[in-house]
Design an enzyme around this catalytic site. Structure first.
Site, PDB file in Angstrom:
ATOM      1  CG  HIS A 190      -1.850   1.149   1.300  1.00  0.00           C
ATOM      2  ND1 HIS A 190      -3.130   1.107   0.787  1.00  0.00           N
ATOM      3  CD2 HIS A 190      -1.691   2.405   1.807  1.00  0.00           C
ATOM      4  CE1 HIS A 190      -3.714   2.277   0.981  1.00  0.00           C
ATOM      5  NE2 HIS A 190      -2.873   3.083   1.597  1.00  0.00           N
ATOM      6  CD  GLU A 191       1.563   3.653   3.645  1.00  0.00           C
ATOM      7  OE1 GLU A 191       1.814   4.703   3.017  1.00  0.00           O
ATOM      8  OE2 GLU A 191       0.517   3.504   4.309  1.00  0.00           O
TER       9      GLU A 191
END
Length: 359
Positions: A19-20
């Site tokens: 996600h990051e």
């Protein structure tokens, strides 16, 4: 318990990293400086600097964050003029929207990648297109279908699996269909008119569907998939999972599905441990499932989530100027309270289930 905790850390670690990483890569592609890339929150237990970015692992493994240069309007104003080109705030609305949406998008992409490799490695298992039972007073019985019959074609469409039969019949609209059937080495033709039957969907709601009244033998066969087939099926399954998850959320809000079904970290840890024990394929499939859920949750229009950022950017695009700092701060505070309430609720659900033996 230790097994579940370890599996939970792996699941959360993979999902947060992906996600990051989405935010990070798209931010850098848009020319935004990234000051911190953190897995976890709270005190930093490991960190290393590369270029202008500090990469770290923090103590609380329930999330992560990417801190971008000039992400907040106040921080952007404090930048030197030579660093303004690195400021998130100074990028176009479209670029900022891409950066905000990249995290959830990477979670969806991870699911596609996982499904693709699973299908490439294992293929799929499908039901044999053979009749195991003919229901009394059914369309199939009326037409003369018998136990042991193998269905080869329906209206000149080849049938390869029992799933093919269900799919074709369900889309028949009740119109007669010609079935080509193999019986004891001979091929016979039968015209069957599917009948409508009242049933229930995954949410227990009444639905109507067309059936002919047969049950398969339960036997399966293995079908390998080529790269194109695996890719198409991976995208299709991910889309189906996204659609079902969104529908489940909508039905929770409307009351059609009980909110007691919501689970938090304890439930995820228990399920992760169970899937890890069941084998590698089950475990990575579970990661794909949670990845889709994480992507959808982050798109909720709650100010502290990616969906909240997209909401602010949509308002800015319409009105031609950013949402005022005061309004933004109030909405973020409201979003934080809302999110904290949800977290407390899912923890409560987990604890109740734990003590009732439901986890």
């Amino acid at each position: 318990m230790g097994h579940s905790l370890f599996a939970f850390i792996i699941v959360i670690g993979v999902l947060v990293f992906v996600h990051e990483l989405g935010h990070f890569l798209v931010a850098r592609a848009c020319g935004v400086g990234v000051e911190v890339f953190s897995l976890g929150f709270g005190p930093k237990i490991f960190k290393i600097n590369r270029g202008m970015t500090e990469y770290c692992i923090s103590a609380i493994p329930l999330g992560g964050y990417v801190k971008m240069t000039g992400e907040e309007p106040g921080a952007a104003q404090a930048l030197d003029e030579k660093d303004l080109h690195l400021s998130f705030t100074h990028k176009s609305v479209g670029q900022r929207a891409l950066i905000a949406a990249a995290g959830p998008a990477f979670n969806f992409f991870l699911a596609i990648v996982i499904f693709y490799f699973l299908y490439q490695i294992s293929g799929v298992y499908m039901g044999l297109p053979q009749v195991g039972q003919v229901m009394d007073d059914s369309a199939a019985m009326a037409a003369g279908i018998k136990k042991g019959d193998v269905i080869k074609e329906i209206d000149n469409t080849p049938v390869h699996s029992f799933e093919d039969i269900s799919r074709i019949v369900s889309k028949s609209d009740g119109k007669p269909r010609v079935f080509l059937v193999e019986r004891e080495g001979d091929v016979h033709s039968f015209t069957i008119t599917p009948r409508i039957r009242e049933d229930k969907n995954l949410f227990g709601e009444p639905v109507s569907r067309f059936v002919i009244g047969i049950i398969g033998t339960g036997e399966t066969f293995h079908r390998p998939l080529n790269p194109v087939e695996a890719g198409v099926r991976a995208v299709s399954d991910t889309y189906g999972m996204i659609k079902l998850t969104i529908l489940s959320v909508v039905k929770m809000f409307t009351g059609a599905v009980s909110a007691d079904n919501l689970g938090g970290p304890i439930m995820i840890a228990k399920m992760a441990g169970d899937q890890a024990k069941a084998g590698f394929e089950n475990f990575v499939w579970f990661i794909a499932l949670i990845s889709v859920n994480l992507g959808i949750i982050n798109l909720f229009p709650i100010p502290v989530l990616d969906g909240g950022h997209l909401l602010f950017l949509s308002i800015e695009a319409v009105k031609g100027s950013p949402v005022s700092t005061q309004v933004r701060e109030r909405m973020v505070q409201f979003g934080a309270v809302l999110l904290m309430t949800l977290i407390i609720y899912v923890f409560y659900n987990d604890i109740v289930k734990l003590f009732n033996g439901g986890l």
